[in-house]
Design an enzyme around this catalytic site. Structure first.
Site, PDB file in Angstrom:
ATOM      1  N   THR A 125       0.834  -1.211   0.000  1.00 13.91           N
ATOM      2  CA  THR A 125       0.000   0.000   0.000  1.00 13.91           C
ATOM      3  C   THR A 125       0.862   1.252   0.000  1.00 13.91           C
ATOM      4  O   THR A 125       0.665   2.160  -0.813  1.00 13.91           O
ATOM      5  CB  THR A 125      -0.935  -0.015   1.240  1.00 13.91           C
ATOM      6  OG1 THR A 125      -1.755  -1.180   1.152  1.00 13.91           O
ATOM      7  CG2 THR A 125      -1.801   1.222   1.300  1.00 13.91           C
ATOM      8  N   ASN A 161      -4.990  -9.763  -8.006  1.00 15.47           N
ATOM      9  CA  ASN A 161      -5.078 -10.589  -6.801  1.00 15.47           C
ATOM     10  C   ASN A 161      -6.375 -11.381  -6.699  1.00 15.47           C
ATOM     11  O   ASN A 161      -6.463 -12.314  -5.923  1.00 15.47           O
ATOM     12  CB  ASN A 161      -4.903  -9.716  -5.551  1.00 15.47           C
ATOM     13  CG  ASN A 161      -5.760  -8.472  -5.587  1.00 15.47           C
ATOM     14  OD1 ASN A 161      -5.664  -7.673  -6.520  1.00 15.47           O
ATOM     15  ND2 ASN A 161      -6.594  -8.295  -4.595  1.00 15.47           N
ATOM     16  N   GLN A 220       1.650  -9.354  -6.122  1.00 12.95           N
ATOM     17  CA  GLN A 220       1.320 -10.784  -6.244  1.00 12.95           C
ATOM     18  C   GLN A 220       2.345 -11.549  -7.066  1.00 12.95           C
ATOM     19  O   GLN A 220       2.192 -12.761  -7.270  1.00 12.95           O
ATOM     20  CB  GLN A 220      -0.084 -10.959  -6.868  1.00 12.95           C
ATOM     21  CG  GLN A 220      -1.222 -10.449  -5.995  1.00 12.95           C
ATOM     22  CD  GLN A 220      -1.491 -11.307  -4.757  1.00 12.95           C
ATOM     23  OE1 GLN A 220      -1.028 -12.447  -4.655  1.00 12.95           O
ATOM     24  NE2 GLN A 220      -2.218 -10.759  -3.797  1.00 12.95           N
ATOM     25  N   THR A 230      12.854   5.399  11.767  1.00 12.71           N
ATOM     26  CA  THR A 230      13.757   4.286  12.092  1.00 12.71           C
ATOM     27  C   THR A 230      13.297   3.036  11.365  1.00 12.71           C
ATOM     28  O   THR A 230      12.113   2.702  11.362  1.00 12.71           O
ATOM     29  CB  THR A 230      13.782   4.059  13.620  1.00 12.71           C
ATOM     30  OG1 THR A 230      14.226   5.277  14.225  1.00 12.71           O
ATOM     31  CG2 THR A 230      14.727   2.920  13.999  1.00 12.71           C
ATOM     32  N   CYS A 283     -23.035 -11.589  -4.266  1.00 15.52           N
ATOM     33  CA  CYS A 283     -23.805 -11.606  -5.516  1.00 15.52           C
ATOM     34  C   CYS A 283     -25.207 -11.057  -5.368  1.00 15.52           C
ATOM     35  O   CYS A 283     -25.528 -10.021  -5.886  1.00 15.52           O
ATOM     36  CB  CYS A 283     -23.883 -13.015  -6.052  1.00 15.52           C
ATOM     37  SG  CYS A 283     -22.852 -14.101  -5.151  1.00 15.52           S
TER      38      CYS A 283
HETATM   39  C1  LIG Z   1      -2.263  -6.554  -5.674  1.00 15.07           C
HETATM   40  C2  LIG Z   1      -2.081  -5.990  -4.307  1.00 15.07           C
HETATM   41  N1  LIG Z   1      -1.609  -4.748  -4.163  1.00 15.07           N
HETATM   42  C3  LIG Z   1      -1.411  -4.196  -2.961  1.00 15.07           C
HETATM   43  C4  LIG Z   1      -1.706  -4.886  -1.806  1.00 15.07           C
HETATM   44  C5  LIG Z   1      -1.465  -4.230  -0.476  1.00 15.07           C
HETATM   45  O1  LIG Z   1      -0.310  -4.734   0.113  1.00 15.07           O
HETATM   46  P1  LIG Z   1      -0.038  -4.528   1.690  1.00 15.07           P
HETATM   47  O2  LIG Z   1      -1.018  -5.399   2.404  1.00 15.07           O
HETATM   48  O3  LIG Z   1       1.365  -4.983   1.887  1.00 15.07           O
HETATM   49  O4  LIG Z   1      -0.203  -3.091   1.980  1.00 15.07           O
HETATM   50  C6  LIG Z   1      -2.210  -6.189  -1.894  1.00 15.07           C
HETATM   51  C7  LIG Z   1      -2.561  -6.942  -0.673  1.00 15.07           C
HETATM   52  O5  LIG Z   1      -3.591  -7.549  -0.559  1.00 15.07           O
HETATM   53  C8  LIG Z   1      -2.407  -6.767  -3.182  1.00 15.07           C
HETATM   54  O6  LIG Z   1      -2.889  -8.000  -3.335  1.00 15.07           O
END
Ligand SMILES: Cc1ncc(COP(=O)(O)O)c(C=O)c1O
Length: 384
Positions: free
Chosen positions: A73, A156, A184, A242, A330
């Site tokens: 993220t 994902n 991924q 840090t 759904c």
């Molecule tokens: C394709 C993708 N991008 C970004 C993320 C986010 O990663 P993180 O949980 O390390 O912040 C994920 C996590 O589910 C992901 O599958």
């Protein structure tokens, strides 16, 4: 309590014992602050740089192009912020099936700054239409707009894979910057980031048996990097604070193990994926699969016929001791997965994502299929 059958490895993976062993000394005896001038600190700093060097060798890039972050993220946010705030990108081309860490960041900058964005067209199976991408790049370039293309290497939810080198070439030809969310794929495929032609790539440790809260942003040496977090001089002033020392050591160890065992692990996991697909096809009438042909081997996205259970499948599986992710809610009308919506499959069936790791066993797959069959042996309802 009995350990559940864990089939949600695209969400996160179990920490490898070897990774934990590599991390522990950096939580205990080597606890110095890497910025401290004495040897207890300097030795820790050296360990961080050693980790960076090893990761650089694996990913085919110079260590100086790698910034340690808190995860996928943050890396996605940092890349997009850099492109928009400092590198003068005024149009972003992305896709509607990106992770929210990309989509919401793009929306944020589109609302708060004078920039525009567009979605690339997708094929029915959720793959990027490269001709459409090329057309959009050339249109924006004629308008005098500098583009950032942000497209994930693998989705994902449905596992669709991007031809990252082709996108790299298209971006280069149109003088656009290219960011790829490789969360991924890094740790699941051998990837040479330099050869891909990406300017930015994001990774996270917890998807390949590393620790949570550890990530990486690659910034090509072709462009100047800028910080998102300001403060101390850590990470060459690109990411203050840090360092998560044990996390960085764990990330590097996990990537090292994933790379060393890639051939064996990927073959094993792909075979589990095939097994589950075959068993589900035999056990569940009307089942179909959302993965395109060119897909992540770790993910199986399954479309079950709608039934009275559709809205509660994840909970029902949980009650039977199986961890899975829902793809789309759904019939509940709560919107469901943005990915399933974007590929026109929301509401057509009940989607579940099963995802596997080197720790998944054939016996677990067989048991999960039996549970699936028993859960779905209820009256079907018509699609909404
Ligand atoms: C394709 C993708 N991008 C970004 C993320 C986010 O990663 P993180 O949980 O390390 O912040 C994920 C996590 O589910 C992901 O599958």
């Amino acid at each position: 309590m009995e350990q559940p059958i864990y089939l949600d490895n695209a969400a996160t993976t179990a920490l490898d014992a070897e990774v934990l062993n590599a991390m522990l000394p950096y939580m205990q005896q080597h606890f110095g602050n890497p910025s401290s001038a004495y040897s207890l600190g300097r030795n820790v700093k050296s360990a961080i740089e050693e980790a960076r060097k090893n990761i650089g060798t694996i990913l085919g890039v110079k260590p100086s192009t790698l910034i340690f972050t808190s995860g996928g993220t943050e890396s996605n946010n940092m890349a997009i912020a850099m492109a928009v705030n400092e590198l003068r990108c005024t149009h972003i081309i992305t896709s509607p099936i990106e992770h929210h860490a990309v989509l919401h960041t793009v929306e944020h900058y589109a609302h708060s700054r004078n920039i525009t964005f567009s979605y690339v067209k997708l094929t029915e199976s959720g793959e990027v239409d490269y001709a459409n991408l090329e057309m959009q790049l050339s249109t924006q370039s004629k308008l005098g707009k500098k583009c950032l293309v942000t497209l994930m290497h693998a989705n994902n939810e449905i596992g669709s894979l991007l031809d990252i080198s082709l996108v790299g070439k298209l971006c280069k030809a149109n003088d656009a910057l290219f960011h790829s969310d490789c969360v991924q794929t890094i740790g699941h495929y051998p990837i040479n980031l330099k050869e891909c032609g990406v300017h930015f790539a994001s990774a996270t440790g917890h998807k390949f048996h590393g620790p949570k809260g550890t990530g990486l942003l690659y910034v090509s040496e072709e462009i100047k990097a800028y910080p998102l977090i300001f403060g101390g001089g850590q990470e060459r002033k690109l990411r203050a604070g840090t360092e998560n020392v044990s996390g960085i050591i764990g990330f590097a160890k996990a990537l090292e193990l994933a790379t060393a065992n890639y051939a064996q692990d990927s073959q094993y996991i792909a075979q589990l994926n095939q097994l589950m697909r075959k068993q589900l096809a035999a056990a569940v009438p009307g089942v179909s699969f959302n993965n395109p042909e060119n897909s992540l081997y770790t993910v199986l996205s399954v479309c079950f016929p709608l039934s009275e259970q559709s809205d509660f499948l994840v909970t029902l599986f949980d009650m039977k001791g199986v961890c899975v992710s829902g793809g789309s809610a759904c019939s509940s009308g709560d919107g469901g997965s943005h990915v399933m919506k974007a590929i026109g499959k929301a509401g057509a069936c009940a989607t579940l994502r099963f995802s596997f790791s080197k720790y998944t066993t054939e016996a677990e797959i067989t048991r999960a299929v039996e549970i699936t069959a028993s859960l779905l042996q209820k009256k079907e309802v018509s699609a909404v």
